[in-house]
Design a protein around this motif. Structure first.
Motif, mmCIF file in Angstrom:
data_model
loop_
_atom_site.group_PDB
_atom_site.id
_atom_site.type_symbol
_atom_site.label_atom_id
_atom_site.label_comp_id
_atom_site.label_asym_id
_atom_site.label_seq_id
_atom_site.Cartn_x
_atom_site.Cartn_y
_atom_site.Cartn_z
ATOM 1 N N VAL A 1 0.664 -1.110 0.039
ATOM 2 C CA VAL A 1 0.040 -0.078 0.020
ATOM 3 C C VAL A 1 0.882 1.350 -0.079
ATOM 4 O O VAL A 1 2.008 1.171 0.445
ATOM 5 N N SER A 2 0.491 2.334 -0.633
ATOM 6 C CA SER A 2 1.002 3.591 -0.389
ATOM 7 C C SER A 2 -0.246 4.689 -0.580
ATOM 8 O O SER A 2 -1.283 4.541 -1.257
ATOM 9 N N PHE A 3 0.171 5.661 0.250
ATOM 10 C CA PHE A 3 -0.988 6.936 0.520
ATOM 11 C C PHE A 3 -0.727 8.107 -0.360
ATOM 12 O O PHE A 3 -1.263 9.098 -0.169
ATOM 13 N N ASN A 4 0.308 8.108 -1.061
ATOM 14 C CA ASN A 4 0.716 9.348 -1.916
ATOM 15 C C ASN A 4 0.412 9.212 -3.161
ATOM 16 O O ASN A 4 0.577 7.928 -3.724
ATOM 17 N N ALA A 5 0.153 10.093 -3.848
ATOM 18 C CA ALA A 5 -0.136 10.311 -5.306
ATOM 19 C C ALA A 5 1.232 10.354 -6.045
ATOM 20 O O ALA A 5 2.267 11.023 -5.203
ATOM 21 N N VAL A 6 1.319 10.530 -7.268
ATOM 22 C CA VAL A 6 2.423 10.677 -7.906
ATOM 23 C C VAL A 6 2.902 11.915 -7.983
ATOM 24 O O VAL A 6 2.019 12.854 -8.229
ATOM 25 N N GLY A 7 4.198 12.282 -7.590
ATOM 26 C CA GLY A 7 4.478 13.791 -7.405
ATOM 27 C C GLY A 7 4.180 14.381 -6.039
ATOM 28 O O GLY A 7 4.597 15.386 -5.694
ATOM 29 N N GLU A 8 3.484 13.618 -5.217
ATOM 30 C CA GLU A 8 3.457 14.125 -3.761
ATOM 31 C C GLU A 8 4.110 13.640 -2.897
ATOM 32 O O GLU A 8 4.684 12.307 -3.059
ATOM 33 N N ASN A 9 4.511 14.253 -1.916
ATOM 34 C CA ASN A 9 5.352 13.575 -0.805
ATOM 35 C C ASN A 9 4.901 14.046 0.603
ATOM 36 O O ASN A 9 5.420 15.084 1.064
ATOM 37 N N SER A 10 4.138 13.223 1.265
ATOM 38 C CA SER A 10 3.757 13.516 2.494
ATOM 39 C C SER A 10 3.780 11.995 3.373
ATOM 40 O O SER A 10 3.986 10.803 2.543
ATOM 41 N N ILE A 11 3.938 12.015 4.479
ATOM 42 C CA ILE A 11 3.496 10.828 5.292
ATOM 43 C C ILE A 11 2.293 10.688 5.759
ATOM 44 O O ILE A 11 1.826 11.633 6.768
ATOM 45 N N ARG A 12 1.481 9.615 5.377
ATOM 46 C CA ARG A 12 0.247 9.219 5.926
ATOM 47 C C ARG A 12 0.167 7.920 6.346
ATOM 48 O O ARG A 12 0.515 7.002 5.414
ATOM 49 N N GLU A 13 -0.197 7.744 7.599
ATOM 50 C CA GLU A 13 -0.437 6.236 7.949
ATOM 51 C C GLU A 13 0.836 5.425 7.887
ATOM 52 O O GLU A 13 0.957 4.288 7.257
ATOM 53 N N PRO A 14 1.968 5.786 8.400
ATOM 54 C CA PRO A 14 3.179 5.056 8.134
ATOM 55 C C PRO A 14 3.185 3.724 8.649
ATOM 56 O O PRO A 14 3.813 2.763 8.339
ATOM 57 N N GLU A 15 2.660 3.430 9.893
ATOM 58 C CA GLU A 15 2.442 2.124 10.648
ATOM 59 C C GLU A 15 1.601 1.151 9.585
ATOM 60 O O GLU A 15 2.295 -0.027 9.462
ATOM 61 N N THR A 16 0.501 1.778 8.982
ATOM 62 C CA THR A 16 0.003 0.826 7.941
ATOM 63 C C THR A 16 0.909 0.464 6.934
ATOM 64 O O THR A 16 0.944 -0.779 6.362
ATOM 65 N N ILE A 17 1.507 1.316 6.415
ATOM 66 C CA ILE A 17 2.454 0.959 5.252
ATOM 67 C C ILE A 17 3.500 0.097 5.603
ATOM 68 O O ILE A 17 3.659 -1.019 4.781
ATOM 69 N N ILE A 18 4.252 0.334 6.737
ATOM 70 C CA ILE A 18 5.343 -0.841 7.298
ATOM 71 C C ILE A 18 4.562 -1.940 7.567
ATOM 72 O O ILE A 18 5.188 -3.150 7.166
ATOM 73 N N LYS A 19 3.666 -1.992 8.262
ATOM 74 C CA LYS A 19 2.746 -3.174 8.710
ATOM 75 C C LYS A 19 2.480 -3.988 7.438
ATOM 76 O O LYS A 19 2.570 -5.412 7.427
ATOM 77 N N THR A 20 2.245 -3.406 6.191
ATOM 78 C CA THR A 20 1.657 -4.286 5.200
ATOM 79 C C THR A 20 2.742 -4.681 4.256
ATOM 80 O O THR A 20 3.175 -5.867 3.932
ATOM 81 N N ASN A 21 3.644 -3.606 3.930
ATOM 82 C CA ASN A 21 4.646 -3.972 2.927
ATOM 83 C C ASN A 21 5.901 -4.538 3.395
ATOM 84 O O ASN A 21 6.635 -5.263 2.753
ATOM 85 N N TYR A 22 6.128 -4.552 4.585
ATOM 86 C CA TYR A 22 7.343 -5.117 5.210
ATOM 87 C C TYR A 22 7.110 -6.167 6.300
ATOM 88 O O TYR A 22 7.326 -7.447 5.817
ATOM 89 N N TYR A 23 6.218 -5.810 7.344
ATOM 90 C CA TYR A 23 6.050 -7.103 8.173
ATOM 91 C C TYR A 23 4.954 -8.162 7.702
ATOM 92 O O TYR A 23 5.042 -9.136 8.050
ATOM 93 N N GLY A 24 4.242 -7.730 6.646
ATOM 94 C CA GLY A 24 3.039 -8.646 6.159
ATOM 95 C C GLY A 24 3.978 -9.573 5.266
ATOM 96 O O GLY A 24 3.543 -10.604 5.484
ATOM 97 N N ALA A 25 4.936 -9.111 4.429
ATOM 98 C CA ALA A 25 5.625 -9.876 3.595
ATOM 99 C C ALA A 25 6.541 -10.717 4.536
ATOM 100 O O ALA A 25 6.759 -12.216 4.346
#
Length: 295
Positions: free
Chosen positions: A109-133
């Protein structure tokens, strides 16, 4: 050192080690690259388990493949960010298949659009993209077929997770170490989330673009290298692959190539004959039909 690899030639019949009995699991596969990977592997004659966190979307995707004539596709609802969902999936897989040959960790998952750079729900991203795998891989490791063939794990990653994006020399040195441990990787994740919470992540040298997504892929790459080292010589290949800027929902339909083109490369990498397999590598698509292999 980078090695340019041409993928213009199809897999020759003499290299086809797999059969209908060969089973692959692809996560996050109801659309985009994951769906195209499932379709490609089915076309090549494998049995494939399509997983998706949304039961309705996953059923629609698998049903569409069956209507297209692919009867060796199976669906199970799997949310890799939920340990109980992983446990239920592994129990189901053990009961219905027992043996696994290929795992493609595509769910992300990612919550940024192309060209956008912000941090939204970092725990969710880490939990899915790293810990999930990581959790799914660890749970499935005992089921890999390694007696007569080589088990294959391919983690779909990103060049945003390259260590040269990390501006903190101490953190970079840790993740580059040949003696890197799982504990050090997890400590790096904890430090990043703490820096985000304090608002100091930019000052402390974390990646500047899509920071949370980049870090999730950076530690996934690191985990893959440690896992490859752990299973060196034990008939298990573990690699990462960056498909490049691909036209999917995550990129808002923008990109240099299609999900189908990316999937063809994924299929090539996981279906290499045993004598051509490598492990602990990061593959990156530089243009359609050409990838770079990097240590």
């Amino acid at each position: 050192m980078d090695h340019l690899i041409s993928l213009l030639s199809p897999i020759p019949p003499s290299d086809r080690w797999w059969s209908e009995e060969t089973t692959a699991v692809v996560t996050g596969a109801n659309k985009g690259i994951g769906f195209e990977v499932v379709k490609k592997l089915l076309k090549l004659g494998l049995t494939v388990v399509l997983t998706a966190r949304n039961a309705e979307n996953g059923s629609i995707a698998s049903d569409s493949l069956r209507r297209a004539g692919f009867q060796n596709v199976h669906f199970f609802c799997l949310d890799v960010s939920d340990p109980s969902s992983i446990s239920a999936f592994v129990s189901w897989f053990r009961l219905n298949f027992g043996i696994l040959d290929i795992l493609v960790n595509n769910a992300a998952v990612s919550f940024n659009a192309v060209g956008e750079n912000s941090i939204r729900e970092p725990e969710t991203i880490i939990k899915t993209n790293y810990y999930g795998a990581k959790l799914l891989t660890e749970a499935l490791l005992p089921l890999f077929r390694r007696s007569v063939s080589v088990g294959r794990i391919l983690n779909i990653s990103s060049r945003l997770g390259a260590l040269n994006k990390l501006r903190n020399p101490s953190l970079r040195q840790t993740l580059e170490s040949e003696k890197l441990t799982y504990e050090q990787i997890d400590a790096t994740v904890t430090q990043f989330l703490e820096d985000v919470s304090r608002g100091t992540y930019e000052k402390n040298g974390w990646p500047e673009n899509w920071s949370d997504y980049a870090v999730s892929k950076m530690v996934l790459n690191a985990y893959s290298r440690v896992l490859a080292r752990r299973y060196d010589g034990k008939k298990l290949s573990v690699n990462c692959f960056c498909p490049g800027f691909t036209r999917t929902s995550m990129t808002g339909g923008q990109g240099n190539h299609t999900a189908e083109e990316a999937a063809a490369t994924v299929a090539m990498l996981v279906l290499l004959p045993p004598e051509k397999l490598t492990s602990g590598k990061f593959f990156m698509c530089v243009e359609p039909n050409k990838i770079i292999s990097r240590l």
